[in-house]
Design a protein around this motif. Sequence first.
Motif, mmCIF file in Angstrom:
data_model
loop_
_atom_site.group_PDB
_atom_site.id
_atom_site.type_symbol
_atom_site.label_atom_id
_atom_site.label_comp_id
_atom_site.label_asym_id
_atom_site.label_seq_id
_atom_site.Cartn_x
_atom_site.Cartn_y
_atom_site.Cartn_z
ATOM 1 N N LEU A 59 -4.050 -21.832 66.478
ATOM 2 C CA LEU A 59 -4.108 -23.053 65.667
ATOM 3 C C LEU A 59 -3.048 -23.017 64.561
ATOM 4 C CD1 LEU A 59 -5.538 -25.739 65.092
ATOM 5 C CD2 LEU A 59 -7.153 -24.498 63.646
ATOM 6 N N VAL A 60 -2.850 -21.852 63.973
ATOM 7 C CA VAL A 60 -1.819 -21.705 62.934
ATOM 8 C C VAL A 60 -0.442 -22.063 63.511
ATOM 9 C CG1 VAL A 60 -0.570 -19.967 61.567
ATOM 10 C CG2 VAL A 60 -3.058 -20.022 61.506
ATOM 11 N N GLY A 61 -0.152 -21.579 64.716
ATOM 12 C CA GLY A 61 1.129 -21.878 65.362
ATOM 13 C C GLY A 61 1.269 -23.362 65.629
ATOM 14 N N GLU A 62 0.200 -23.954 66.098
ATOM 15 C CA GLU A 62 0.209 -25.370 66.448
ATOM 16 C C GLU A 62 0.405 -26.265 65.222
ATOM 17 O OE1 GLU A 62 0.171 -28.403 69.153
ATOM 18 O OE2 GLU A 62 0.315 -26.242 69.486
ATOM 19 N N LEU A 63 -0.227 -25.866 64.111
ATOM 20 C CA LEU A 63 -0.097 -26.620 62.856
ATOM 21 C C LEU A 63 1.360 -26.632 62.395
ATOM 22 C CD1 LEU A 63 -2.743 -25.594 60.171
ATOM 23 C CD2 LEU A 63 -1.923 -27.893 60.685
ATOM 24 N N TYR A 64 1.991 -25.496 62.555
ATOM 25 C CA TYR A 64 3.395 -25.402 62.158
ATOM 26 C C TYR A 64 4.266 -26.261 63.080
ATOM 27 C CZ TYR A 64 8.060 -23.762 61.222
ATOM 28 O OH TYR A 64 9.399 -23.737 60.916
ATOM 29 N N LEU A 65 4.015 -26.146 64.386
ATOM 30 C CA LEU A 65 4.819 -26.926 65.335
ATOM 31 C C LEU A 65 4.651 -28.422 65.105
ATOM 32 C CD1 LEU A 65 4.329 -25.243 68.807
ATOM 33 C CD2 LEU A 65 6.401 -25.376 67.412
ATOM 34 N N ALA A 103 7.714 -14.887 66.362
ATOM 35 C CA ALA A 103 6.706 -14.398 67.296
ATOM 36 C C ALA A 103 5.303 -14.899 66.923
ATOM 37 C CB ALA A 103 6.746 -12.871 67.377
ATOM 38 N N PHE A 104 5.216 -16.176 66.584
ATOM 39 C CA PHE A 104 3.945 -16.834 66.273
ATOM 40 C C PHE A 104 3.224 -16.241 65.079
ATOM 41 C CE2 PHE A 104 3.789 -19.841 69.673
ATOM 42 C CZ PHE A 104 4.641 -19.273 70.630
ATOM 43 N N ASN A 105 3.967 -15.546 64.225
ATOM 44 C CA ASN A 105 3.336 -14.980 63.033
ATOM 45 C C ASN A 105 3.867 -15.718 61.797
ATOM 46 O OD1 ASN A 105 2.505 -13.495 60.840
ATOM 47 N ND2 ASN A 105 2.659 -11.533 61.909
ATOM 48 N N ALA A 109 2.232 -8.379 63.106
ATOM 49 C CA ALA A 109 1.955 -8.458 64.548
ATOM 50 C C ALA A 109 2.819 -9.535 65.207
ATOM 51 C CB ALA A 109 0.483 -8.763 64.767
ATOM 52 N N ARG A 110 3.119 -9.325 66.493
ATOM 53 C CA ARG A 110 3.939 -10.294 67.233
ATOM 54 C C ARG A 110 3.156 -10.800 68.445
ATOM 55 N NH1 ARG A 110 8.962 -9.793 65.037
ATOM 56 N NH2 ARG A 110 10.009 -10.939 66.680
ATOM 57 N N ARG A 151 10.756 -30.946 65.535
ATOM 58 C CA ARG A 151 9.841 -30.142 66.337
ATOM 59 C C ARG A 151 10.609 -29.073 67.129
ATOM 60 N NH1 ARG A 151 4.457 -30.785 68.481
ATOM 61 N NH2 ARG A 151 4.373 -29.144 70.038
ATOM 62 N N GLU A 152 11.800 -29.454 67.631
ATOM 63 C CA GLU A 152 12.612 -28.491 68.398
ATOM 64 C C GLU A 152 13.014 -27.321 67.504
ATOM 65 O OE1 GLU A 152 13.204 -31.937 68.590
ATOM 66 O OE2 GLU A 152 11.956 -31.783 70.403
ATOM 67 N N GLU A 153 13.436 -27.640 66.285
ATOM 68 C CA GLU A 153 13.803 -26.560 65.353
ATOM 69 C C GLU A 153 12.607 -25.640 65.109
ATOM 70 O OE1 GLU A 153 17.235 -28.563 62.489
ATOM 71 O OE2 GLU A 153 15.134 -29.049 62.120
ATOM 72 N N ARG A 154 11.447 -26.263 64.925
ATOM 73 C CA ARG A 154 10.259 -25.449 64.613
ATOM 74 C C ARG A 154 9.858 -24.583 65.801
ATOM 75 N NH1 ARG A 154 8.819 -30.288 61.882
ATOM 76 N NH2 ARG A 154 7.330 -30.938 63.479
ATOM 77 N N GLU A 155 10.045 -25.112 67.018
ATOM 78 C CA GLU A 155 9.791 -24.284 68.222
ATOM 79 C C GLU A 155 10.630 -23.010 68.139
ATOM 80 O OE1 GLU A 155 8.294 -23.982 71.217
ATOM 81 O OE2 GLU A 155 7.120 -25.816 71.361
#
Length: 473
Positions: free
Chosen positions: A367-373, A33-35, A453-454, A22-26
């Motif tokens: 939600l996309v960012g959260e799914l990845y995290l 930039a959340f994209n 976009a960022r 999870r730390e790496e993914r953060e």
Amino acid sequence: MPRSIIEPFRIKSVEPIRMTTREEREGYLNEAAFNPFLLRAEDVLIDLLTDSGTGAMSADQWASIMRGDESYAGARSFYRFAETVREIFGFQHVLPTHQGRAAERILFTTLCKPGDVVPNNTHFDTTRAHVESVGARALDLPIPEGRLPAAQHPFKGNMDTDALRAIIAEVGAARVPLVMLTVTNNSGGGQPVSMANVRAVHAICREHGIPLYIDACRYAENCWFIREREPEFAGRSPREIARELFSYADGCTMSAKKDGLVNIGGFLAGNDAALASAESRLLILTEGFTTYGGLAGRDLEAMATGLGEALDEDYLNYRIASTAYLGRRLTEIGVPIVQPPGGHAVYIDAGAMLAHLAPREYPGQALVGELYLEGGIRAVEIGTVMFGSTDPLSGEERTAPLELVRLAIPRRVYTQSHIDYVGEVFEDLYRRRERIVGLKMLWQAPPLRHFTARFERLHQGSPLSEGALGRKP
Ligand code: F0G
């Protein structure tokens, strides 16, 4: 007892996917930039960004690759490919292109002029962009149910035929150079179009002398839905259904990266010899000679083989069942999705799931960012980030009608346990959905701003998922 619908293949070659912490993914998500388009694919565990060009080729396709004839003109591979397209789609003139949008560009530049109107059930962003780039207007005419995520309808991809008649009456048939039907309707949730609707649209076009074109990317999946949901077609072969479907059309554009089961390739086909001749001049100018159109001979071979495989009944049964399986899992958890699940993807109603976030806080992107995290899963926002734009007069951001997140399933790539894992990640996410924090857009480059976009979290310092500051619904 009904038995499981299993993957109708066994695996001969594998590609490792990498677990990350999870730390790496953060760190990766912050760098991107959340994209999700700015993430490196090797940092993704399960990639549901798109089903386009991401499928696994069969042993037969790899064998076809070795048979590729790389002659500049008149290659054997071209004739095999063109014959396959004629057999399945029934069109005489076949122009290979490197992917779907090249076929669209050639078609729309040849047929449209400024002031024209091109109706579609729902334009995909590339068809819309090509129509608009020649100064014509791209019009979406889905049936009313097609705009309501929770509404159940067997053919939510249908075109509203009353609206089609009305627009032809309003602008005059002379300003409608073609009507298009997208099967399945990607931007409308991967929903199918019924044969009855194709016939009805065909009849209206015929009455007014307007050509009908099919955006055929996911036609095989659409044919399977027709067989399953339209009683007249129960038990008929997908090939037979496809033949009838295309018999109502004057031509089609195809991205073979979907139901051609290849990583690259497409074509433009039709029955009008004069039009095909004009199109081939453009093809030669930008894509390549008419017997390769920007592809290698091996690509044409792989496409010829893939087009046949995509119509296999066991494959289509498994394909549609596996998308439905993910849709069912998410629905059980309580995640609101576009119902019923589509052919190639499940669309989450992020606006409803994260009801505490306003459209300008980009619930889909959050939600996309959260799914990845949470699970290393990559998806794509289809909402205000993708379709919103800045109003030139007020400077205000226009928002999209729906805030969706698409989980697109690559063909023949992931197994049931991968999909179960996706369900488990959603279970955790859903439980703490109210604490997911929105995003702020820092930078954009229109058009198609979503690619670059960022963003940053709205509340700096608070992890995306632990929004003590996030507003409660
Ligand atoms: N039409 C539809 C309905 C599509 O979904 C796509 C691509 C295209 C045309 C263009 O084809 O990419 O080969 O040029 N859709 C991909 C997606 C990109 O992720 O849905 P292309």
